[in-house]
Design a protein around this motif. Structure first.
Motif, mmCIF file in Angstrom:
data_model
loop_
_atom_site.group_PDB
_atom_site.id
_atom_site.type_symbol
_atom_site.label_atom_id
_atom_site.label_comp_id
_atom_site.label_asym_id
_atom_site.label_seq_id
_atom_site.Cartn_x
_atom_site.Cartn_y
_atom_site.Cartn_z
ATOM 1 N N VAL A 95 31.530 44.649 42.005
ATOM 2 C CA VAL A 95 31.757 45.389 40.769
ATOM 3 C C VAL A 95 30.596 45.082 39.826
ATOM 4 C CG1 VAL A 95 33.378 45.850 38.916
ATOM 5 C CG2 VAL A 95 34.219 45.108 41.150
ATOM 6 N N LEU A 98 30.975 43.200 36.349
ATOM 7 C CA LEU A 98 31.545 41.848 36.280
ATOM 8 C C LEU A 98 30.474 40.807 36.610
ATOM 9 C CD1 LEU A 98 34.985 42.349 38.110
ATOM 10 C CD2 LEU A 98 34.409 42.748 35.721
ATOM 11 N N LEU A 106 37.775 37.328 42.200
ATOM 12 C CA LEU A 106 38.666 38.493 42.079
ATOM 13 C C LEU A 106 39.705 38.511 43.193
ATOM 14 C CD1 LEU A 106 39.239 41.177 40.612
ATOM 15 C CD2 LEU A 106 37.600 42.257 42.134
ATOM 16 N N GLU A 109 42.269 34.406 41.635
ATOM 17 C CA GLU A 109 41.730 33.743 40.462
ATOM 18 C C GLU A 109 42.443 32.406 40.232
ATOM 19 O OE1 GLU A 109 43.381 36.591 40.483
ATOM 20 O OE2 GLU A 109 41.950 38.202 40.129
ATOM 21 N N LEU A 114 48.844 31.725 31.876
ATOM 22 C CA LEU A 114 48.752 33.128 32.290
ATOM 23 C C LEU A 114 47.310 33.569 32.461
ATOM 24 C CD1 LEU A 114 51.477 34.700 29.957
ATOM 25 C CD2 LEU A 114 51.539 34.606 32.446
ATOM 26 N N ALA A 115 46.396 32.776 31.933
ATOM 27 C CA ALA A 115 45.002 33.209 31.907
ATOM 28 C C ALA A 115 44.234 32.675 33.118
ATOM 29 C CB ALA A 115 44.334 32.743 30.623
ATOM 30 N N ILE A 116 43.063 33.244 33.333
ATOM 31 C CA ILE A 116 42.178 32.749 34.385
ATOM 32 C C ILE A 116 41.500 31.476 33.886
ATOM 33 C CG2 ILE A 116 40.156 33.284 35.795
ATOM 34 C CD1 ILE A 116 40.739 36.227 35.317
ATOM 35 N N TYR B 155 40.199 40.489 29.352
ATOM 36 C CA TYR B 155 39.068 39.614 29.683
ATOM 37 C C TYR B 155 39.459 38.197 30.098
ATOM 38 C CZ TYR B 155 36.281 43.387 27.878
ATOM 39 O OH TYR B 155 35.710 44.621 27.703
ATOM 40 N N THR B 157 42.833 37.414 31.723
ATOM 41 C CA THR B 157 43.913 37.264 32.702
ATOM 42 C C THR B 157 43.518 37.919 34.040
ATOM 43 O OG1 THR B 157 45.003 39.354 32.161
ATOM 44 C CG2 THR B 157 45.616 37.438 30.838
ATOM 45 N N PRO B 158 44.157 37.467 35.118
ATOM 46 C CA PRO B 158 43.907 38.090 36.424
ATOM 47 C C PRO B 158 44.194 39.593 36.394
ATOM 48 C CG PRO B 158 45.113 36.054 36.708
ATOM 49 C CD PRO B 158 45.030 36.294 35.229
ATOM 50 N N LEU B 161 41.277 41.354 34.816
ATOM 51 C CA LEU B 161 40.110 41.341 35.707
ATOM 52 C C LEU B 161 40.287 42.394 36.803
ATOM 53 C CD1 LEU B 161 37.445 39.954 36.547
ATOM 54 C CD2 LEU B 161 38.797 38.398 37.949
ATOM 55 N N ARG B 162 41.504 42.483 37.315
ATOM 56 C CA ARG B 162 41.775 43.458 38.373
ATOM 57 C C ARG B 162 41.691 44.879 37.835
ATOM 58 N NH1 ARG B 162 46.288 40.038 41.768
ATOM 59 N NH2 ARG B 162 44.964 38.194 41.842
ATOM 60 N N ARG B 164 39.780 45.891 35.439
ATOM 61 C CA ARG B 164 38.357 46.214 35.269
ATOM 62 C C ARG B 164 37.687 46.484 36.621
ATOM 63 N NH1 ARG B 164 35.440 41.804 32.591
ATOM 64 N NH2 ARG B 164 37.168 40.427 33.115
ATOM 65 N N ALA B 165 38.068 45.724 37.634
ATOM 66 C CA ALA B 165 37.472 45.914 38.953
ATOM 67 C C ALA B 165 37.896 47.261 39.546
ATOM 68 C CB ALA B 165 37.889 44.780 39.884
ATOM 69 N N GLU B 168 36.193 50.226 38.052
ATOM 70 C CA GLU B 168 34.746 50.271 38.228
ATOM 71 C C GLU B 168 34.371 50.490 39.687
ATOM 72 O OE1 GLU B 168 31.548 50.652 36.143
ATOM 73 O OE2 GLU B 168 33.253 49.799 35.116
ATOM 74 N N HIS B 169 35.067 49.843 40.590
ATOM 75 C CA HIS B 169 34.709 49.918 42.014
ATOM 76 C C HIS B 169 35.963 49.670 42.844
ATOM 77 C CE1 HIS B 169 32.530 49.823 45.631
ATOM 78 N NE2 HIS B 169 31.426 49.227 45.214
ATOM 79 N N ALA B 173 37.550 46.307 45.187
ATOM 80 C CA ALA B 173 38.818 45.625 44.936
ATOM 81 C C ALA B 173 39.692 45.664 46.175
ATOM 82 C CB ALA B 173 39.532 46.277 43.752
ATOM 83 N N ILE B 178 43.235 43.598 47.016
ATOM 84 C CA ILE B 178 43.945 44.022 45.806
ATOM 85 C C ILE B 178 44.530 45.407 46.042
ATOM 86 C CG2 ILE B 178 43.601 44.763 43.418
ATOM 87 C CD1 ILE B 178 41.548 42.513 43.215
#
Lengths: 513, 293
Positions: A95, A98, A106, A109, A114-116, B155, B157-158, B161-162, B164-165, B168-169, B173, B178
């Protein structure tokens, strides 16, 4: 390493069709643990399909897939990842927006609440890269990386998921010679650490250099299996094509006696200080100057994405020029349209035949008049009769198969599609030919034919600009070789002075000696 | 007019935009075109009035509004993800559908073609100080918080991120295991709920539903998203900017200096100017509008 006798991967009688196309038929593959196994074959032989089945992207219509003794046919990518099978695709699966770290983690994670947990993710990625000797800045955005580094990220992605079986699909297509050597080092290190590697390729020198075992595919079938140390390139080529191939025609030796014969006549194409903006860069072509004389092939070598596409498009009139001039014959065509340039004697074999070169749903006959359609009219209508007779002449002369002018071009193989483009572009009264990746994705037979056509154009005193990602192709055809890096031509030398050793470093941006 | 009052007015106008833009950013980042924001908002507004009318509680109204947004979000998701319908057509269809449905039920429930009776809201209409009135409305806080919350989700959390992925592509993923459709379903459903909350606020703030009351706000929010380059924070700022222009417009209408028609154009002209000036550098998610295969 496990018992080297037991196959780690076993694929038996695999069948896979996409509509009417049978991509795999009765294909079988055996790979042992701890080896580098080359899967070779021409484009369209079904190599990628077979490997996508192994990686869980496609489900086979029939057949057995065993990994470590377990039948896994039809599993998902998630299953394959869980079983430590990873695939590095020909078109990078990254991607671009990113960062390296985000791309790698990805889907799994590391979390804090809850966050990465970004700090931990970064650390893990950096440690892994170091462990396998992959030189990567884990913080950078993938969009900004060179293709060589992007590929390392792809490898890192599979390693992060614990891959022990690594499939690489045409990994060297976009790499410069030093980057290829770097890749071999990484692959050998992985193998020596007990990993198993399957390398999809159609380049015989790579097969000989890096593989331990070879499986050859042709027309969807696996035709033979051999040990690299006990075979020769000629034998592999025969298994790939099904007949003897004159390897010299694609070997990096120029035809004897034809070098340096280009007499110092007025150039047919002159490019001065050309600056062209690209999609992401304002100076994708950054002040390029060169000229091509009658009876000369100028080859442009370089890793893809260094301005070649923008240069060709600007010369063809498909992309506007920021500054500089293009002189065709004696005429300044910098600001003229595509049709005016064509009338002035410019022919163009575009790098992506399916996007720029052909209308896939049109018939062969209609594709053969594209650009000249205004000449094939009777009153306001198209003159079907003349279109058909034009098509039949060209189909015969350029050996397009099947010889049916009414067939949609989509139904043709890559090699024959390319022949349609070449038939259209090279039969008009052109004086300058832009040939961009003219043999990409075509079979060996068509490569021989296309190379002969380009040499024929030279004999007829045309000027040819050849852009190719295959360095061996550049060396086989060119009278002079230019290297493009970062939008500039870093060096132009006569063919006699150009060697892989000389050009390789230039292609990666090492300054000219 | 005091500055605080101006600011309060700006925020009051901005809240529906903020909700809708937050929802839109989420769906578009996942690769699904958000033309249906307008419809989501209108459905939320009507359902909120319905809920509040029959229960007497604005909280029930809010819940009904969110459920309505969820339902239409799922309609959008099923059509555009499951059945791979053109996302632009689906968006327009939902907008038209919601206009029709709300009109139908407006007549059925309240026997009116223009507006509902008065219902309970979170705050009384601004008789004295609109600044204080706004402070007491939980939806104002929710709307303001939606921007930082969305930034965190996208920006940090998983799931973000997923998203956004996937936008985009999607192929990339997918190769990592995913489930692209699932991520998109989630994003579009949430987007429907968020946008509907904008409609809920609008209706409860006015204590009634009027036919077509969202009046293009979903599209202004979409403009804010593009202006904000698909970034939650920048889109939020764009929402405030558009709201400020609208507030200015309302203030200027009283002055008679310029014909009122021209004054009314201000927010829209600003929208066009902003988009024309910025859109060149505004790159949408690469897979926007493309259904996965």
């Amino acid at each position: 390493m496990n018992d080297p006798k037991a196959p780690m991967i076993l694929m038996r009688r695999i069948e896979k069709s996409f509509g009417p196309v049978r991509a795999n038929r009765n294909a079988s593959l055996e790979v042992c643990a701890g080896e580098i196994h080359a899967l070779v074959g021409e484009n369209g032989a079904g190599k990628s399909t077979l490997m996508r089945i192994l990686a869980g992207l496609y489900k086979p219509d029939a057949g057995i897939v065993e990994v470590n003794g377990q039948n896994v046919a039809g599993w998902s990518t998630a299953d394959a990842i869980a079983a430590n099978v990873g695939m590095v695709h020909q078109h990078f699966m990254l991607v671009p927006t990113l960062t390296v770290t985000e791309n790698v983690v990805l889907g799994r994670e590391p979390k804090r609440g809850l966050a990465i947990d970004m700090a931990r993710a970064l650390l893990e990625v950096q440690e892994l890269a170091q462990q396998f000797g992959l030189d990567i800045d884990a913080r950078s955005c993938v969009r900004d990386l060179s293709v060589g580094v992007s590929q390392r990220v792809e490898i890192l992605k599979t390693l992060f998921r614990g891959a022990r079986i690594l499939i690489l699909d045409e990994p060297t297509a976009v790499l410069s010679p030093p980057e290829i050597q770097e890749l071999w080092k990484v692959l050998r290190r992985l193998r020596d650490g007990g990993g198993t590697i399957i390398l999809i390729t159609h380049k015989l020198d790579e097969v000989m250099e890096v593989s331990d075992q070879i499986t050859v595919m042709r027309h969807g079938e696996t035709t033979s299996r051999m040990k690299t140390s006990e075979t020769t390139p000629a034998e592999i080529a025969r298994a790939m094509v099904g007949r003897d191939v004159v390897l010299e025609s694609i070997a990096p030796t120029p035809p004897a006696g034809e070098l340096g014969t280009a007499a110092p006549r007025a150039p047919l194409l002159e490019v001065q200080n050309l600056v062209v903006a690209g999609p992401n860069r304002s100076r994708a072509v950054d002040g390029v100057t060169f000229s091509i004389h009658p009876g000369e092939i100028l080859g442009i070598a370089g890793v893809e994405g260094n301005g070649q596409t923008e240069l060709i498009e600007a010369l063809a009139g498909l992309r506007s020029v920021s500054s500089g001039t293009i002189i065709l014959g004696s005429r300044d065509v910098t600001l003229t349209s595509v049709r005016e340039r064509s009338a002035a004697g410019l022919a163009h074999i575009p790098e992506d035949r399916q996007r720029r070169g052909l209308v896939l749903d049109y018939s062969v006959g209609d594709n053969l008049i594209l650009g000249d359609q205004h000449e094939f009219t009777r009153g306001a209508q198209l003159d079907r009769q003349r279109i058909a007779s034009n098509a039949n002449t060209k189909i015969q002369h350029f050996d397009v198969r099947p010889a049916d002018s009414m067939l949609p071009v989509r139904a043709l193989s890559g090699g024959n599609q390319q022949k349609v483009v070449i038939a259209r572009e090279m039969s008009g009264g052109f004086s300058v030919l832009l040939a961009s990746q003219p043999t990409r994705g075509v079979d060996v037979g068509a490569i021989e034919f296309i190379h002969a056509q380009l040499r024929e154009a030279r004999t007829q005193d045309k000027a040819v600009l050849l852009v190719s990602a295959e360095l061996s192709e550049i060396l086989a055809l060119s009278d002079r070789v230019a290297v493009m890096y970062g939008g500039r031509i870093v060096s132009i030398v006569p063919r006699a002075d150009a060697s892989k050793e000389f050009l390789g470093p230039l292609m990666t941006g090492a300054s000219a000696a | 007019m005091r500055f605080v009052d101006f600011l309060a007015q700006v925020i009051r106008i901005a809240i529906p935009y903020l909700f809708a833009a937050a929802g839109g950013v989420m769906a578009e980042k996942a690769g699904v075109v958000s033309l249906a924001l307008e419809g989501f908002m209108l459905s939320g507004a009507f359902a909120a009035v319905l809920g509040s009318f029959y229960s007497g509680s604005p909280w029930i109204g809010l819940l009904c509004g969110i459920v309505a947004g969820l339902l239409f979000g799922l309609v959008h998701a099923v059509a555009s993800i499951r059945y791979r319908a053109d996302q632009i057509v689906v968006g327009i269809a939902i907008n038209l559908l919601v206009i029709g449905i709300t009109r139908f039920f407006l007549r059925l429930a309240f026997d009116s073609s223009s507006n509902s009776p008065r219902v309970a809201g979170f705050s009384e209409p601004a008789q004295g100080n609109i600044f204080l009135a706004s402070l007491s409305n939980p939806l104002v806080w929710a709307g303001l918080l939606s921007v930082p919350l969305l930034t965190w989700v996208m920006y940090r959390t998983p799931f973000g991120l997923r998203i956004r992925a996937v936008g985009e592509h999607p192929e990339a993923a997918e190769t990592l295991g995913i489930r692209v459709p699932r991520v998109r379903y989630g994003a579009v459903a949430l987007s429907g709920m968020l946008a509907a909350m904008g409609g809920v606020y609008l209706a409860l703030d006015q204590h009634q539903f009027t036919d077509g009351m969202t009046a293009g706000r979903g599209f202004i929010a979409l403009a804010a998203i593009i202006f904000g380059r698909w970034d939650p924070a920048r889109a939020g700022i764009a929402c405030l900017l558009f709201a400020a222009a609208e507030t200015l417009q309302i203030q200027l209408q009283g002055t008679q200096a310029i014909p009122s028609q021209f004054v009314q154009m201000i927010p829209y002209v600003l929208t066009i100017v902003a988009l024309a000036g910025v859109v060149k550098r505004s790159v949408p998610p690469a897979a926007l509008g493309r259904s996965a295969d």
